[in-house]
Design a protein around this motif. Structure first.
Motif, mmCIF file in Angstrom:
data_model
loop_
_atom_site.group_PDB
_atom_site.id
_atom_site.type_symbol
_atom_site.label_atom_id
_atom_site.label_comp_id
_atom_site.label_asym_id
_atom_site.label_seq_id
_atom_site.Cartn_x
_atom_site.Cartn_y
_atom_site.Cartn_z
ATOM 1 N N SER A 158 -6.526 -78.471 -72.913
ATOM 2 C CA SER A 158 -5.098 -78.142 -72.918
ATOM 3 C C SER A 158 -4.549 -78.032 -74.333
ATOM 4 O O SER A 158 -3.518 -77.410 -74.540
ATOM 5 C CB SER A 158 -4.301 -79.176 -72.112
ATOM 6 O OG SER A 158 -4.401 -80.454 -72.708
ATOM 7 N N SER A 179 -3.463 -83.035 -71.319
ATOM 8 C CA SER A 179 -2.766 -82.740 -70.062
ATOM 9 C C SER A 179 -2.319 -84.007 -69.323
ATOM 10 O O SER A 179 -2.082 -85.050 -69.922
ATOM 11 C CB SER A 179 -3.632 -81.841 -69.177
ATOM 12 O OG SER A 179 -4.718 -82.546 -68.615
ATOM 13 N N GLY A 236 -1.071 -77.233 -69.153
ATOM 14 C CA GLY A 236 -1.455 -75.853 -68.935
ATOM 15 C C GLY A 236 -0.231 -74.959 -68.999
ATOM 16 O O GLY A 236 0.910 -75.436 -69.045
ATOM 17 N N ASP A 272 -6.251 -74.866 -64.686
ATOM 18 C CA ASP A 272 -4.934 -74.855 -65.315
ATOM 19 C C ASP A 272 -3.847 -75.295 -64.333
ATOM 20 O O ASP A 272 -2.816 -75.824 -64.750
ATOM 21 C CB ASP A 272 -4.600 -73.457 -65.846
ATOM 22 C CG ASP A 272 -5.072 -73.244 -67.281
ATOM 23 O OD1 ASP A 272 -5.492 -74.229 -67.916
ATOM 24 O OD2 ASP A 272 -5.026 -72.096 -67.756
#
Length: 589
Positions: free
Chosen positions: A31, A80, A108, A120
């Motif tokens: 990410s 993330s 994402g 994602d």
């Protein structure tokens, strides 16, 4: 920088450099692949340099330990939502311990049509900061390159501003990978943290008059800085007014524990004599004391304190409704809404010229270390207790300057006087088991090259839960001595199960079930060796202990991080046990 900003992540990396963080601790994640590339290829992996960690929680803990020594933030990169969830316990520790930390997360693409299939989608959140919003000082999830840069500069301002706490900014993966046609950087000097507020002048005058006239003043010295000048001023204030001083193991060294005006050796709860000192006081000065209300309740019970209470600090600005580390409501007569170091400076300047001799100062006796306890014996062979471990460790390091980055619950502080502001760095703030190794590595990183030996003494539960944090010390050649007081149990909870058995009339002998780390017992020394550190142990006897500690000190002085696994007797001294089993707010036996 290697050239002109071409990508969004180049601009974001430039903002990190402008923030002044020397390192960014991270466990890699896709990410922030754009930002990772910019840190390496745009900034050259310098200012900040990346510190690779084996877990996100360790990355945050390393930043926590660094801040405990320096008072300055490190950068942390979290991948993330999954990385943020891994790291959340360590962020909570940093929030409760009031340390600065610049945490950069990533999500994402927020634009759905930019997301890769599957991965994602599960690594994107519309409000990523919501996971930690209740225990950070400020957060943001910007959606453009300029907004991302500004958010990082603001987060840096706010985490460096007193009162300190971590800040969190989540940057969009698509924004990182966006091309930038033209870019004009901010002038870093115009986005510094605001200066600290000065205490109210009238309140300082009233407080100084009360302290100067007091017959039995007491200072509760809590969360203060590592500044040597501030340390000297606290000593001056206590000596000028003849105040007795109480300190605590939950916070870092705040006053020399072998000074004649210091009360009993610090612990996690008050001793009977310290409680008596508080009840006899006519003026109490609390310097950002953790749980002032609970401490006063421990001394006075349901009665209102008879002393005039002066409180210095501004941590109330971080209180919120989610976490209850605002503690018990404390009665305060004069509030000095400022950093406690600034309050002490102002109070010393406002005192009348000359000393204010008091009976307490004249009667105070110089602290004397207790005689070493006789070693317990099993089948005629001396066995190791945590108290003996502390004594033998202190003898092994001798006159070398040290910094205790961690001590276990059963630590007996009377065996290790604290003589300067870096001699002890306090606990983890949030009681998160497993933070010890990472905090120790961060503290050792900050102390590298200082001539001071970082030492962490921790239980086996703490060590095992966070042990892979030590790999970073080996990877970056950070000298550190870790001593594991290994009792093969989550013994804190054995005490609680014993309490349950007593309250319910059930067998005490079952208290250990579900608590012991035996059958097999983990080999901590070999784990350390496998990660590139020096591993010594397990150590079973006092004779082995002295030899092991001497070897360990040599290794650390030679630049090698070293772990010594010491098998210790189960059991806590009475004061530590009382602290674990407090059934009412701050009340001890």
């Amino acid at each position: 920088m290697s050239g002109q900003v071409e990508w969004g992540s180049d601009a974001i990396a430039g903002a990190l450099r402008q923030s002044g963080v020397p390192y960014v601790a991270l466990n890699p994640g896709a990410s922030f692949r754009g930002l990772h590339d910019s840190l390496v290829n745009f900034l050259g992996n310098e200012d900040p340099e990346m510190l690779v960690c084996l877990h996100e929680e360790h990355a945050v803990a390393i930043a926590h330990g660094y801040a405990k020594v320096t008072g300055e933030p490190l950068g942390v990169l979290l991948h993330s939502n999954v990385g943020l969830m891994h790291a959340s316990m360590a962020i909570f520790n940093g929030f409760c311990d009031r340390v600065p930390m610049l945490v950069i997360g990533a999500t994402g693409p927020l634009a759905a049509d930019s997301r890769r299939p599957w991965i994602d989608w599960i690594h994107t959140a519309s409000d990523m900061p919501a996971l930690v919003r209740d225990f950070v000082k400020w957060d943001d999830q910007p959606t453009t390159v300029r907004a991302s840069v500004d958010s990082i500069l603001r987060a840096n301002q706010l985490t460096r501003a007193y009162p300190h706490a971590p800040t969190y900014v989540c940057v969009d993966a698509a924004v990182q990978e966006q091309r930038v046609v033209s870019w004009r950087s901010r002038e870093a000097g115009r986005y510094r943290a605001p200066s600290r507020s000065a205490p109210d002048a009238d309140a300082v005058v009233r407080a100084a008059e009360l302290l100067a006239a007091a017959r039995n003043p007491v200072v509760l010295a809590g969360r203060v800085s590592r500044d040597p000048e501030a340390w000297r001023r606290r000593i001056e204030l206590a000596e000028r007014v003849g105040a007795r001083v109480v300190t605590d193991l939950k916070t870092a060294a705040a006053f020399p524990t072998d000074h004649p005006l210091h009360g009993d050796a610090p612990g996690n709860v008050l001793t009977a004599s310290d409680r008596a000192m508080l009840t006899a006081a006519d003026v109490l000065l609390a310097l950002e004391w953790e749980d002032l209300g609970g401490t006063l309740a421990a001394a006075f019970g349901d009665r209102e304190p008879g002393a005039t209470v002066i409180a210095a600090g501004s941590e109330h600005e971080l209180f919120n409704g989610w976490t209850k580390n605002d503690y018990a409501l404390a009665p305060v007569d004069i509030s000095l809404n400022c950093h406690p170091d600034d309050a002490v400076r102002a109070l010393v300047a406002a005192l009348p010229a000359g000393d204010c001799p008091r009976e307490t100062a004249a009667d105070a006796s110089v602290a004397v270390l207790p005689a070493p306890e006789p070693p317990p014996a099993v089948d005629g062979a001396p066995r190791v207790t945590v108290g003996l471990l502390g004594q033998r460790l202190r003898a092994a390091v001798g006159p070398r300057p040290t910094a205790l980055a961690r001590v276990p619950t059963s630590w007996e502080a009377q065996h290790w006087p604290l003589s300067d502001p870096l001699s002890y760095l306090g606990s983890d703030g949030g009681g998160g088991v497993g933070s010890g190794p990472g905090i120790a590595v961060g503290a050792a990183l900050a102390l590298k090259g200082s001539g001071r030996m970082p030492i962490a003494v921790m239980g086996d539960g703490d060590a095992l839960m966070g042990i892979t944090a030590l790999w970073t010390a080996a990877r970056y050649e950070i000298p550190l001595l870790v001593v594991v007081a290994n009792n093969g149990s989550y013994f804190n909870d054995e005490l609680h199960q014993t309490r349950m058995a007593d309250l319910r009339g059930r067998p005490r002998e079952n208290a250990h079930i579900g608590m012991r780390t035996e059958g097999p017992r983990p080999d901590i020394a070999h784990m350390a060796e496998d990660m590139g550190l020096v591993g010594i142990g397990p150590v079973h006897s006092l004779e082995q202990l002295d030899q092991a500690l001497a070897r360990a000190v040599e290794h650390v002085e030679g630049g090698r991080p070293t772990v010594v696994d010491v098998i210790v007797e189960r059991g806590y001294p009475p004061r530590a046990e009382a602290g674990v089993l407090n059934d009412r707010r701050g009340v001890t036996a």
